[in-house]
Design an enzyme around this catalytic site. Structure first.
Site, PDB file in Angstrom:
ATOM      1  N   SER A 169      71.890  -7.649 125.026  1.00 54.63           N
ATOM      2  CA  SER A 169      70.616  -8.095 124.951  1.00 54.63           C
ATOM      3  C   SER A 169      69.711  -7.147 125.268  1.00 54.63           C
ATOM      4  CB  SER A 169      70.163  -9.267 125.767  1.00 54.63           C
ATOM      5  OG  SER A 169      68.866  -9.339 126.091  1.00 54.63           O
ATOM      6  N   HIS A 179      85.379 -35.538 120.019  1.00 53.56           N
ATOM      7  CA  HIS A 179      83.899 -35.947 120.604  1.00 53.56           C
ATOM      8  C   HIS A 179      83.620 -34.691 121.712  1.00 53.56           C
ATOM      9  CE1 HIS A 179      84.382 -39.723 118.828  1.00 53.56           C
ATOM     10  NE2 HIS A 179      85.598 -39.668 119.363  1.00 53.56           N
TER      11      HIS A 179
END
Ligand code: ARG
Length: 458
Positions: free
Chosen positions: A277, A156
């Site tokens: 970027s 999880h």
């Protein structure tokens, strides 16, 4: 331009229809298979007495010449000739005149295309299996070097129990091994020869299909001409195997993307495999991994495309089947790229052992504490409850599990004794996982030896 099939037509094909129906812009991919297949067919015709030895020889020579032209990029592909098969046949006719017109005796494009595709797929499955093998080797080498690196496992996406990093790498090695088995299993069914089935009903000439199969290296001959020309189940299986492998690749990619984030900081990716970027100067993005994750979508899409194309088709060949090629070629190309990309990433990652280890202690040891109480005779559910209270205490006091003293622990249960203090570290936790397939050092050393032998690494 005159079409090979124009006999019964009284007007020229609409230009739009030529554009819309052509496949040569993409089925050129199987041109070399088509040449091979033509040569085998010519030999089969000679053997059947349909062509003379002399005719066979001339046809083979011309086919070899066309092969050379194709390899050199000199062949002129023409959309008006629809597909790769008619382009090659038309060039034979251009070179040999009437003799070229004999090559299509006892053959249909329906058995021809299925044969080319199976030949193509056999080659590509071998290549895919080779790339999977390389990837598995890298995983086994990584496992060998990380037996004593600890990290929390996650369920999880919450910290679960300490594991050895080798165990993680071997999990993916196992998945890629199953993928490999799927491809090899699929290969057995691809290895059946359709040629000699004609358009649907079989062929009038006494073609020895077993001879053709030997010429082309097929293991078996398809024993029903309708099945041979109508079905693409063998491509579906391949696309499914690609989809599953793509899913596995996307999961390891996702783990590594998370692990390379500042929040996890478990691994560093090499600059050469990242991009920046255009606006944020600090960024180093894991684009290769992201694209591997994203391309799983295409691999699924290609499978669904072909399943949908095939559903409800009237038996046998329909032109819809031409839509099998682009998904097939796309999955071949996409998966190969992903396998190479993942291998490069795994070869280049550096592992930040301390960061990993710092996540592997503390509350991930709670299950070990409960199991300790079980060994001292406390029923597991009760032990679970006691340790639950210990966890709540640790969280409340802002402590770590490892900081607890014997007195702290005894305030929860008098079954805690001195030896409990040796228990609270990832290494001990891992090595108490005694079962076959678990994360203990003893088992991992054993299984890595086996894996190395299986991968030809020793
Ligand atoms: N280009 C076609 C395909 O890929 C070849 C078979 C065409 N057969 C036909 N009868 N029109 O399916």
């Amino acid at each position: 331009m005159e079409k090979p099939w124009s006999g019964r037509f009284s007007e020229e094909t609409d230009r739009f229809v030529e554009e819309f129906t052509e496949s040569v812009s993409f089925d050129r991919e199987i041109a070399l298979e088509d040449i091979e297949q033509n040569i085998a067919h010519v030999r089969t015709l000679v053997r059947a007495g349909v062509l003379s030895e002399e005719e066979g020889k001339k046809l083979e020579e011309a086919l070899e010449a066309i092969r050379r032209d194709i390899e050199k990029g000199k062949f002129r592909w023409r959309k008006e000739l629809e597909d790769v098969h008619m382009n090659i046949e038309a060039d034979l006719v251009r070179r040999l005149g009437d003799l070229g017109k004999k090559v299509h005796t006892g053959r249909s494009r329906n058995d021809q295309v299925a044969t080319d595709e199976r030949m193509f797929l056999k080659r590509e499955i071998r290549e895919t299996v080779r790339l999977l093998g390389e990837l598995r080797k890298v995983l086994v080498r990584l496992a060998e070097g990380t037996i004593d690196v600890f990290l929390p496992s996650y369920t999880h996406l919450q910290r679960a129990q300490p594991i050895r990093l080798a165990h993680y790498f071997l999990a993916f090695r196992e998945m890629f091994l199953k993928d490999t088995e799927r491809f090899l299993d699929c290969y057995r069914r691809v290895d059946d020869l359709p040629l000699g089935s004609g358009a649907v009903a079989g062929v009038d000439f006494p073609l020895d299909r077993f001879f053709t199969a030997r010429e082309l290296g097929f293991a078996r001959v398809i024993r029903n001409s309708i099945y041979a020309t109508a079905d693409r189940d063998f491509i579906l299986e391949f696309l499914f195997a690609c989809a599953v492998t793509g899913m596995h690749l996307s999961r390891i990619a996702e783990d590594l993307i998370l692990w390379s984030s500042e929040e996890f900081g478990y691994v560093d990716l090499p600059d050469r495999l990242c991009t920046g970027s255009s606006i944020m100067p600090q960024k180093k993005n894991p684009d290769v991994l992201e694209l591997i994750r994203g391309k799983a979508g295409r691999l699924y899409g290609n499978l669904v495309t072909l399943l949908t194309v095939l559903k409800g088709l009237p038996t046998a060949y329909n032109r819809d089947l031409q839509e099998d090629k682009e998904p097939l070629f796309d999955s071949v190309r996409t998966l190969k790229g992903c396998l190479i990309g993942m291998r490069k990433v795994l070869e280049g990652i550096s592992i930040r052992e301390n960061r990993m280890r710092s996540g592997a202690g503390n509350l991930t040891l709670a299950t070990d504490l409960a199991n300790y109480l079980v060994m001292k005779g406390v029923p597991f559910r009760e032990a679970h409850g006691i340790v639950g209270s210990v966890v709540a205490y640790v969280l409340e006091k802002g402590k770590r599990m490892e900081d607890l003293t014997l007195d702290d622990l005894r305030s929860f249960s008098d079954r805690f004794e001195e030896d409990v203090l040796d228990l609270l570290d990832p290494e001990g936790s891992a090595d108490r996982k005694r079962t076959y397939g678990g994360t203990s050092r003893e088992f991992l050393v054993r299984i890595i030896e086996i894996a190395k032998r299986e991968e030809g690494l020793k």
